[in-house]
Each structure stands twice: as structure tokens, then as C-alpha cells.
Design a protein around this motif. Structure first.
Motif, PDB file in Angstrom:
ATOM      1  N   MET A  14       0.817  -1.210   0.000  1.00  0.00           N
ATOM      2  CA  MET A  14       0.000   0.000   0.000  1.00  0.00           C
ATOM      3  C   MET A  14       0.855   1.267   0.000  1.00  0.00           C
ATOM      4  SD  MET A  14      -3.048  -0.965  -0.226  1.00  0.00           S
ATOM      5  CE  MET A  14      -4.076  -2.427  -0.011  1.00  0.00           C
ATOM      6  N   SER A  15       1.993   1.247   0.741  1.00  0.00           N
ATOM      7  CA  SER A  15       2.845   2.431   0.811  1.00  0.00           C
ATOM      8  C   SER A  15       3.452   2.744  -0.549  1.00  0.00           C
ATOM      9  CB  SER A  15       3.939   2.230   1.858  1.00  0.00           C
ATOM     10  OG  SER A  15       4.754   1.125   1.519  1.00  0.00           O
ATOM     11  N   SER A  16       3.716   1.688  -1.375  1.00  0.00           N
ATOM     12  CA  SER A  16       4.291   1.923  -2.706  1.00  0.00           C
ATOM     13  C   SER A  16       3.282   2.667  -3.585  1.00  0.00           C
ATOM     14  CB  SER A  16       4.690   0.596  -3.345  1.00  0.00           C
ATOM     15  OG  SER A  16       3.576  -0.263  -3.464  1.00  0.00           O
ATOM     16  N   ASP A  17       1.991   2.319  -3.469  1.00  0.00           N
ATOM     17  CA  ASP A  17       0.965   3.038  -4.228  1.00  0.00           C
ATOM     18  C   ASP A  17       0.880   4.491  -3.769  1.00  0.00           C
ATOM     19  OD1 ASP A  17       0.335   0.759  -5.615  1.00  0.00           O
ATOM     20  OD2 ASP A  17      -1.231   0.150  -4.223  1.00  0.00           O
ATOM     21  N   PHE A  18       0.955   4.698  -2.461  1.00  0.00           N
ATOM     22  CA  PHE A  18       0.916   6.064  -1.919  1.00  0.00           C
ATOM     23  C   PHE A  18       2.069   6.887  -2.493  1.00  0.00           C
ATOM     24  CE2 PHE A  18       1.749   9.417   1.089  1.00  0.00           C
ATOM     25  CZ  PHE A  18       0.494   9.799   1.531  1.00  0.00           C
ATOM     26  N   GLU A  19       3.269   6.316  -2.524  1.00  0.00           N
ATOM     27  CA  GLU A  19       4.445   7.035  -3.023  1.00  0.00           C
ATOM     28  C   GLU A  19       4.343   7.292  -4.524  1.00  0.00           C
ATOM     29  OE1 GLU A  19       7.465   4.443  -1.676  1.00  0.00           O
ATOM     30  OE2 GLU A  19       7.376   5.152   0.411  1.00  0.00           O
ATOM     31  N   ALA A  20       3.706   6.363  -5.256  1.00  0.00           N
ATOM     32  CA  ALA A  20       3.500   6.597  -6.691  1.00  0.00           C
ATOM     33  C   ALA A  20       2.574   7.792  -6.907  1.00  0.00           C
ATOM     34  CB  ALA A  20       2.918   5.343  -7.337  1.00  0.00           C
ATOM     35  N   ASP A  23      -5.505   9.555   0.286  1.00  0.00           N
ATOM     36  CA  ASP A  23      -6.258   9.443   1.544  1.00  0.00           C
ATOM     37  C   ASP A  23      -6.743   8.011   1.753  1.00  0.00           C
ATOM     38  OD1 ASP A  23      -7.488  10.238   3.883  1.00  0.00           O
ATOM     39  OD2 ASP A  23      -9.293  10.940   2.902  1.00  0.00           O
ATOM     40  N   LEU A  24      -7.257   7.404   0.675  1.00  0.00           N
ATOM     41  CA  LEU A  24      -7.717   6.012   0.759  1.00  0.00           C
ATOM     42  C   LEU A  24      -6.561   5.063   1.048  1.00  0.00           C
ATOM     43  CD1 LEU A  24     -10.230   5.952  -2.257  1.00  0.00           C
ATOM     44  CD2 LEU A  24     -10.783   6.003   0.173  1.00  0.00           C
ATOM     45  N   GLU A  25      -5.427   5.288   0.396  1.00  0.00           N
ATOM     46  CA  GLU A  25      -4.267   4.420   0.625  1.00  0.00           C
ATOM     47  C   GLU A  25      -3.760   4.549   2.057  1.00  0.00           C
ATOM     48  OE1 GLU A  25      -2.968   2.178  -1.293  1.00  0.00           O
ATOM     49  OE2 GLU A  25      -4.342   2.561  -2.948  1.00  0.00           O
ATOM     50  N   ALA A  26      -3.766   5.788   2.587  1.00  0.00           N
ATOM     51  CA  ALA A  26      -3.277   6.010   3.952  1.00  0.00           C
ATOM     52  C   ALA A  26      -4.110   5.249   4.969  1.00  0.00           C
ATOM     53  CB  ALA A  26      -3.282   7.506   4.276  1.00  0.00           C
ATOM     54  N   ARG A  27      -5.407   5.094   4.697  1.00  0.00           N
ATOM     55  CA  ARG A  27      -6.266   4.369   5.637  1.00  0.00           C
ATOM     56  C   ARG A  27      -5.960   2.879   5.672  1.00  0.00           C
ATOM     57  NH1 ARG A  27     -12.277   6.986   4.502  1.00  0.00           N
ATOM     58  NH2 ARG A  27     -11.626   9.159   4.399  1.00  0.00           N
ATOM     59  N   GLU A  28      -5.357   2.365   4.578  1.00  0.00           N
ATOM     60  CA  GLU A  28      -5.038   0.940   4.505  1.00  0.00           C
ATOM     61  C   GLU A  28      -3.653   0.622   5.062  1.00  0.00           C
ATOM     62  OE1 GLU A  28      -7.200  -1.282   3.580  1.00  0.00           O
ATOM     63  OE2 GLU A  28      -8.705   0.247   3.147  1.00  0.00           O
ATOM     64  N   ILE A  29      -2.861   1.650   5.344  1.00  0.00           N
ATOM     65  CA  ILE A  29      -1.509   1.443   5.871  1.00  0.00           C
ATOM     66  C   ILE A  29      -1.595   1.033   7.336  1.00  0.00           C
ATOM     67  CG2 ILE A  29       0.656   2.655   6.443  1.00  0.00           C
ATOM     68  CD1 ILE A  29       0.216   4.328   3.912  1.00  0.00           C
ATOM     69  N   PRO A  30      -0.741   0.101   7.799  1.00  0.00           N
ATOM     70  CA  PRO A  30      -0.751  -0.321   9.219  1.00  0.00           C
ATOM     71  C   PRO A  30      -0.698   0.881  10.152  1.00  0.00           C
ATOM     72  CG  PRO A  30       0.715  -1.722   7.959  1.00  0.00           C
ATOM     73  CD  PRO A  30       0.268  -0.637   7.015  1.00  0.00           C
ATOM     74  N   ILE A  31      -1.409   0.754  11.265  1.00  0.00           N
ATOM     75  CA  ILE A  31      -1.611   1.890  12.160  1.00  0.00           C
ATOM     76  C   ILE A  31      -0.310   2.450  12.708  1.00  0.00           C
ATOM     77  CG2 ILE A  31      -1.907   0.482  14.238  1.00  0.00           C
ATOM     78  CD1 ILE A  31      -4.174   2.458  15.006  1.00  0.00           C
ATOM     79  N   GLN A  32       0.728   1.593  12.854  1.00  0.00           N
ATOM     80  CA  GLN A  32       1.987   2.075  13.412  1.00  0.00           C
ATOM     81  C   GLN A  32       2.732   3.010  12.454  1.00  0.00           C
ATOM     82  OE1 GLN A  32       1.163  -1.049  12.945  1.00  0.00           O
ATOM     83  NE2 GLN A  32       2.725  -2.263  11.915  1.00  0.00           N
TER      84      GLN A  32
END
Length: 217
Positions: free
Chosen positions: A1-7, A56-65
Motif C-alpha cells: 500500500m505504501s508503494s501506491d501512496f508514493e507513486a 487518503d484512501l491508501e493512507a487508511r489501509e496502511i498499518p496503524i503504526q
């Protein structure tokens, strides 16, 4: 998920850089050329807003930590787009000195007053927009907290149900053990009674044997 956010971040950086450059050019243009550039920037700003929604959607799927770091970056991007939109609105009603003189001539002063009035209205609209955005963000956060609470409640309910099942199994096992022990105790008592009876019979037999033996002599 973080890779999609960075893209999405890379696309965001590329488009906002183009938008910033075009916004700086708008006041220097007039007529059809300015209109086309304004439409182009408006379209790109819409693309940027869609990118923010995706992030915003991707950030919600990232692990809470790790989510806090991405939310912080997302917040800064939202502030950046707010500034770009503000600059874009100003550029649409702004003209360079050369263009203003060509278009207005002696009416430049009146145009400045109109421009100031438009800017004031724009500021009011932006403040209302920010308040709506803040309200939306609070609603989203409240929804997330509610979902987490429901998830925790469901987890606790499952734990309680498992504990109840273990208690039922323990009660059943205790009842079974109690019945086994009762049966064992009953058999022990029966065995002891039989031993006593047999001992009494043997003793009586010996006494009778001695009696009849003595009497015979």
C-alpha cells in the motif's frame, strides 16, 4: 500500500510543479490564450484533488503504526493544494501591468477596486471551504474511531463467548469426574462389605469346626 501512496506522491509533485508554473503565466496573458490556460490549470487541479483522494484512501489501509507519518504528509499536500487554488483564483483576475494598461487604460483604478472586492469574496469562500473540509475530516476521523470501537467490541464478545464455552466444558468435565469418583467410592464400600461378610463366614466356620471337634472327643 505504501508503494501506491508514493507513486501518487510522484504524480502529485509533477502536476503541482506544472500548475505552479502555469499559474505564474496566467496574469501575463489575455483573451483566448488566457482562457485556454485557465481551463488547462483547472483540469490539472481536478487531477490533483483526485490524487489526494486516492492518497487518503491508501493512507487508511496502511498499518496503524506507520499511518501517522503518511497522514502528516497528506496533510501538508492538502495545504499545498489549498495554496495553489488560492493563487489560481487570484491569477484569474490578475493582470500584468502591461496587459492591464492595454485592456483598461484609464479604468485601471476601477479595475483594482473590483479586483480587491473579488479577492475579498474569494477569501470568504475559501474560509467556508476550509471549515467544510475540517468538518469532513472530523466526520471521517469519527467514523474511523467508531469502526475501531466496533471491532474491539466484536473481539471482546468473541473472547467472552470462548470463555463461556470453556467454562461449560469445564463444568461438564467436573460433572463427569464427580460421577466417576462416586462410582469408585461405591465399589470400594461394596468390596469392603463383602470382605467383612466373608471374614465373618470364615470365622463362624472355624468356630463351628472347633466346637464339633471338641464335642466329638
Amino acid at each position: 500500500m505504501s508503494s501506491d501512496f508514493e507513486a501518487y506522491e510522484q504524480d502529485f509533485g509533477t502536476i503541482t510543479a506544472e500548475v505552479t508554473n502555469k499559474i505564474g503565466r496566467i496574469p501575463k496573458l489575455s483573451g483566448e490564450e488566457k482562457t485556454q490556460l485557465v481551463l488547462n490549470v483547472d483540469k490539472q487541479l481536478e487531477e490533483v484533488r483526485e490524487l489526494l483522494e486516492q492518497m487518503d484512501l491508501e493512507a487508511r489501509e496502511i498499518p496503524i503504526q506507520s499511518r501517522a507519518m503518511y497522514n502528516s504528509r497528506l496533510k501538508s499536500y492538502k495545504q499545498e493544494i489549498e495554496k495553489l487554488e488560492k493563487d489560481f483564483k487570484r491569477s484569474r483576475i490578475a493582470y500584468s501591468d502591461e496587459v492591464r494598461n492595454d485592456l483598461l487604460g484609464d479604468d485601471a483604478s476601477s479595475s483594482e477596486n473590483q479586483r480587491a472586492h473579488l479577492l475579498d469574496n474569494t477569501e470568504k469562500l475559501e474560509r467556508s471551504s476550509r471549515r467544510l473540509e475540517a468538518g469532513y475530516q472530523i466526520a471521517v476521523e469519527t467514523e474511523q474511531v467508531g469502526q475501531e470501537i466496533l471491532s474491539n467490541l466484536n473481539s471482546d464478545r468473541e473472547k467472552i463467548q470462548r470463555a463461556r464455552e470453556r467454562l461449560r466444558e469445564t463444568d461438564a468435565n467436573l460433572g463427569k469426574s464427580s460421577r466417576i469418583l462416586t462410582g469408585m467410592l461405591r465399589r470400594i464400600i461394596q468390596n469392603r462389605v463383602l470382605v467383612f461378610i466373608l471374614a465373618a463366614i470364615i470365622l463362624l466356620t472355624i468356630i463351628l469346626a472347633i466346637y464339633f471337634n471338641v464335642r466329638g472327643h
